[in-house]
Each structure stands twice: as structure tokens, then as C-alpha cells.
Design a protein around this motif. Structure first.
Motif, PDB file in Angstrom:
ATOM      1  N   ALA A 186     -18.153 -31.565  20.968  1.00 54.16           N
ATOM      2  CA  ALA A 186     -17.097 -31.396  21.963  1.00 54.16           C
ATOM      3  C   ALA A 186     -17.405 -30.296  22.967  1.00 54.16           C
ATOM      4  N   LEU A 188      -9.871 -30.219  16.821  1.00 51.59           N
ATOM      5  CA  LEU A 188      -9.669 -31.150  15.706  1.00 51.59           C
ATOM      6  C   LEU A 188     -10.820 -31.074  14.717  1.00 51.59           C
ATOM      7  N   GLN A 233     -18.537 -32.343  14.769  1.00 51.25           N
ATOM      8  CA  GLN A 233     -17.641 -32.855  15.801  1.00 51.25           C
ATOM      9  C   GLN A 233     -17.299 -31.764  16.816  1.00 51.25           C
ATOM     10  N   GLY A 266     -12.088 -32.642  21.414  1.00 52.01           N
ATOM     11  CA  GLY A 266     -12.047 -32.774  19.959  1.00 52.01           C
ATOM     12  C   GLY A 266     -12.592 -31.567  19.225  1.00 52.01           C
TER      13      GLY A 266
END
Length: 529
Positions: A335, A168, A331, A165
């Protein structure tokens, strides 16, 4: 005399023509508020910087999004070997067909089991020498060892399959950056309108104050002349003459100060509009309550209901986008602890020609496909540090969002209060200015007829000058307050307050004061990441 007449006529013609050129050089340029707004848009550096920020945010978004797409890279290289470590092993790397025995000659050295043992050992030695001499691949030119010329054509491809992620999260942060940059353009354009209105009406206010001060100086000169005549006739005392002289002389610095402030206001307006040269400006939009209605660009704003909701303010919306951006980066930091899976392939064509340029059939093919997994095992605390920074950035962004929301609510209340105060001051100044003008007419008539004192006339003149100044100031504050309130949702916090007008020249009197304006409420931090 007749001989001089043509020369005098020619001289008068030259003087008249020169005077006309001088008058054309100093002719004032008419400028309306609508034209000022039109000239300011392409000249604003702030709007240009905001648009550049949009381009930068768009580029950051493209970079972040590229992590989801395949990566394809081509390469071409040429290597020229000057010295090689294999020269001592193989000798020259160039093929020598004359010195290399044919493959069949090696078979002649094969050991014959019927021969004696001595002959067999000799045959074995000769076979080994043949093997070390003959290239089993046919030619050393096809091997990579110490070749003089090496050409490499490569094509590498890779595709990220899983990164936990991270990509993203970076895309999420980039999207928030683009939204924030778009809000910044809107805010810069709204701020530009407020700045232009501020600068235009400051210059108009400066013109009006100079006009009021000049009129008061002319009235003081008239009163001094009348008093001097009466003193010569013996009807007034020397004290009255001195008082009229001092009143006239005190008015001169007021005029000079008003002219200085007017010139500075015009200079500021020229800078905002990026007007070159030094031609004077004649402002055609008057300081009246209906000035905005007569300006097409501002008519719709003046008639629309203002949006004072704190959540709709540009700074608050940018703070919300900053929270989303930091959450996306958080985030991405999480990751980094997860495995990353990547599929890659590399296709290569290699040639080792003996001459300068190889033929296409001389290229050899090398092609592979790889599936790689990367797992962070020990990073010395780098990942933990990144996580700590990311969490702190998210907490900071949320606190700044709360801070901006509170400041926006207070700033909205301040804008409404300024508009209401400006409306009240405008309404009050209307009757005051009319009454002061009427009072001065009566006082001037009474003084001219000799039935009132000079003190009464001086007080009436100062009251009129102050009332007209207050009227002009109230008109300026009202227009700026209306525009700022209409654009409040798109403006940064605390920008373009109506009470920030330059101080106008006040009459030389301690008995009259300028009407108070709405106070500017501090709004805390203005800039958010």
C-alpha cells in the motif's frame, strides 16, 4: 544434694524447652501435589511474561486500529518577542495615538487640480507620508509583525480517507499478534503444570531413592555385624568379613549421592513454587499409578482423551498466526506505493495583547480545511526494499509453519511412545519388586541359618535395591508422561519430556542395570516469530 536438685531440674527444663524450639524450627512442611500447583500459578515468571505479551499485543492492536479513526489535537502556545526585525520599519509596534494623524487629516493633503504644479507635488509628498504613517487597519496591535506577546489556541483534526490498505494490513498483523499472545498464555500455563509435576515427582523420587539406599545400608550393617560375630566364633573366614565390610562401605557413597540428588530436587521444587526460607518439605502425594486421580486439578486431564493432532499444537497455531501477521505487513508494504488521501482542518485563535494576558474579544480567528494527496514518486529504492523484506518474511513464516507441523507430528508420536513405555515399565516393575523382596527374605533367612553364602545374600540385596529403584523411577516417569500427553495440545514442542528425570543413584553393582527409558526425539526449532 537437696540444694542441687532445683538447679538440676531448672537446667533440665531449659534443655527440654530448647530442644522443643529446635524441633519446631526444623519441622517439615507437608506439601501435596495439589497445593504445589496452587502455589506455582502466582509465582511463575513465565506465565507473567506471557500475560505481559498479551497486554503488549493489545496495545499494538489499538495503535493499528487508530489509523481508521479521526485524529484530533489541541494546542496552546505563548510567544514573547524580545527583538523584532520590524522595529526599524515601523518603530515601536505599540500603538501611539498621539503621533498618528486622524484619517481625515490625510484628505487635507490631497492634491487640488487648480493649484500650481509645485503645490501639487508638495501635496503628493505629504499624502505619501501620511499613508506610510497611518495604519490602515487601525492599530499595529492586530498585526503579527513583531508583536511583544502572542497567544495561540489551536485545534487540528484529520481523517484518513484512503491509504491503499496500509492501515488494514497493520490491523490484520496486530490481530494475529493478539491471537498468538493468547496462545502463548495457554502454553505457559500448561508448561507450568508440567514443570510442577516434574519437580514434585523428582523430589518424591529423590526421597524414595534415599529411603531405598538407607535401607540397603542398614541391611549391609546387619550382614557385617553377623559376619563379624561368626568370624570371632571361627565359623567364617577373614575373606567373608572383608567382603561384608567392603559391601557396607560401598553402600555409603550411594546414600550420599542419593541424598545430594534429593536435596537438589527439593531445591528445584522450592524454586518453582517460590518458597522462601529453608524449612524441609514432606511430600504427601505418593508415587503410585493413582496419584493423578487423587489430585483434583489433574483428575480431569488424566481421564480425558489426549489430543495429538499436529495442527492443534500451540506452536503450530502460533506459526499459523505468524504467517497471517506477515501477510498483513506485506499488504501494508504494497500500500505504500499507492496515493494517500487525507482530509484535515485547523481552527486557530490568535491574540497579540499589549499586556500580559489578553481578553477573549482580542482573539482573532483563523480556520481552514484542506484535502491532501500524497503520492510517492521517488524514494531511492526504499519501497522496493520494504517489499522485498515483506515477501521474504512471508516465505520464512510459511516455511517455519511447515517445519513446526512436522516437528509437532513427531513430538506427538514421541509423547505417546513415552506414555506407553512408562506404562510397560510400571507394570513390569510391579512383579519384579515383589519377587526381589521375596528373594531377599529367603536369602537373608538362609544366610542367618548358615545354609547360604554371603555372595548370595549380597546379590539378593542388590537386586532388591535395583528393583525398588526401578519401581520408583517407573512411577515418576508414568505420572509425568500422563500429564504431558494430556496437555500436549497446549505445550511447546519437546517440553517436559518424561525421560528427562535426574539420574537416580544406582547400587554398586555391574550386574544390574536400570530399565531403559524412552528416548527423546529432537524436534528442531522450538521458537517461531
Amino acid at each position: 544434694m537437696n540444694r542441687l536438685t532445683p538447679w538440676l531440674a531448672g537446667a533440665m527444663l531449659v534443655i527440654t524447652f530448647s530442644s522443643g524450639l529446635a524441633g519446631q524450627a526444623t519441622e517439615a512442611r507437608p506439601l501435596s501435589l495439589e497445593e504445589a500447583l496452587r502455589l506455582a500459578r502466582p509465582a511463575s515468571e513465565a506465565v507473567g511474561l506471557a500475560r505481559v505479551a498479551v497486554d503488549r499485543a493489545r496495545g499494538q492492536h489499538q495503535v493499528a486500529r487508530s489509523g481508521l479513526l479521526p485524529q484530533l489535537t489541541g494546542s496552546l502556545s505563548y510567544t514573547r518577542q524580545l527583538r523584532s526585525q520590524f522595529e526599524n520599519v515601523f518603530g515601536s509596534t505599540e500603538p501611539d495615538t498621539a503621533s498618528v494623524p486622524a484619517p481625515s487629516s490625510c484628505d487635507a493633503f490631497a492634491a487640488d487640480p487648480t493649484r500650481p504644479i509645485g503645490d501639487r507635488l508638495e501635496a503628493l509628498e505629504r499624502s505619501v507620508a501620511c499613508v506610510t504613517t497611518v495604519n490602515p487597519f487601525g492599530s499595529f496591535s492586530n498585526l503579527p509583525f513583531g508583536q511583544r506577546n502572542t497567544y495561540t489556541l489551536g485545534l487540528a483534526a484529520s481523517q484518513m480517507i484512503f491509504d491503499g490498505g496500509r492501515t488494514l494490513g497493520q490491523i490484520r498483523a496486530a490481530n494475529a499478534g493478539r491471537a498468538s499472545a493468547a496462545i502463548g498464555v495457554t502454553a505457559a500455563e500448561a508448561q507450568l503444570i508440567v514443570d510442577v509435576v516434574n519437580a514434585y515427582y523428582d523430589a518424591a523420587l529423590g526421597d524414595r531413592v534415599v529411603e531405598i539406599a538407607t535401607t540397603a545400608l542398614a541391611q549391609s550393617d546387619t550382614t557385617l555385624a553377623q559376619t563379624r560375630l561368626r568370624h570371632e566364633l571361627g565359623t567364617v573366614a577373614e575373606f567373608d568379613l572383608l567382603r561384608a565390610t567392603v559391601a557396607r562401605d560401598n553402600q555409603r557413597p550411594v546414600v550420599i549421592q542419593a541424598q545430594t540428588r534429593r536435596d537438589l530436587a527439593h531445591l528445584r521444587l522450592r524454586q518453582v513454587l517460590d518458597l522462601k526460607g529453608d524449612e524441609p518439605l514432606t511430600l504427601t502425594t505418593a508415587l503410585t499409578d493413582t496419584a493423578l486421580s487423587s489430585t483434583p486439578s489433574l483428575a480431569a486431564l488424566a481421564s480425558a482423551s489426549p489430543d495429538t493432532a499436529a495442527a492443534n499444537r500451540a506452536t503450530v497455531r502460533q506459526a499459523a498466526e505468524a504467517v497471517r501477521a506477515q501477510e498483513g505487513l506485506d499488504q501494508a508494504s504494497r500500500a505504500q506505493r499507492l496515493p494517500a488521501l487525507t482530509l484535515s482542518s485547523q481552527y486557530t485563535r490568535i491574540a497579540y495583547p499589549s499586556r500580559a494576558f489578553p481578553a477573549w474579544d482580542e482573539f482573532l480567528t483563523d480556520w481552514n480545511v484542506a484535502l491532501g494527496v500524497q503520492v510517492p514518486i521517488f524514494t531511492g529504492g526504499r519501497l522496493s526494499g520494504d517489499r522485498t523484506q515483506a515477501r521474504a518474511a512471508v516465505a520464512e513464516a510459511k516455511l517455519r509453519y511447515q517445519q513446526a507441523t512436522k516437528a509437532a507430528a513427531l513430538d506427538g508420536y514421541n509423547a505417546v511412545a513415552q506414555r506407553d513405555a512408562a506404562l510397560a515399565a510400571w507394570a513390569a516393575s510391579d512383579g519384579t519388586a515383589t519377587q526381589a523382596a521375596r528373594a531377599y527374605q529367603i536369602a537373608e533367612l538362609r544366610f542367618r541359618e548358615g545354609i547360604s553364602t554371603q555372595t548370595e545374600l549380597l546379590d539378593a540385596r542388590l537386586a532388591l535395591q535395583q528393583a525398588e529403584t526401578n519401581r520408583a523411577q517407573a512411577a515418576r516417569d508414568l505420572q509425568v508422561a500422563k500429564v504431558r500427553l494430556a496437555l500436549l495440545a497446549d505445550l511447546p514442542l519437546g517440553s517436559g519430556d518424561a525421560g528427562n528425570a535426574p539420574q537416580t543413584a544406582a547400587p554398586a553393582s555391574s550386574q544390574t542395570q536400570v530399565a531403559p527409558r524412552a528416548a527423546t526425539v529432537p524436534t528442531g526449532n522450538q521458537r517461531l516469530p
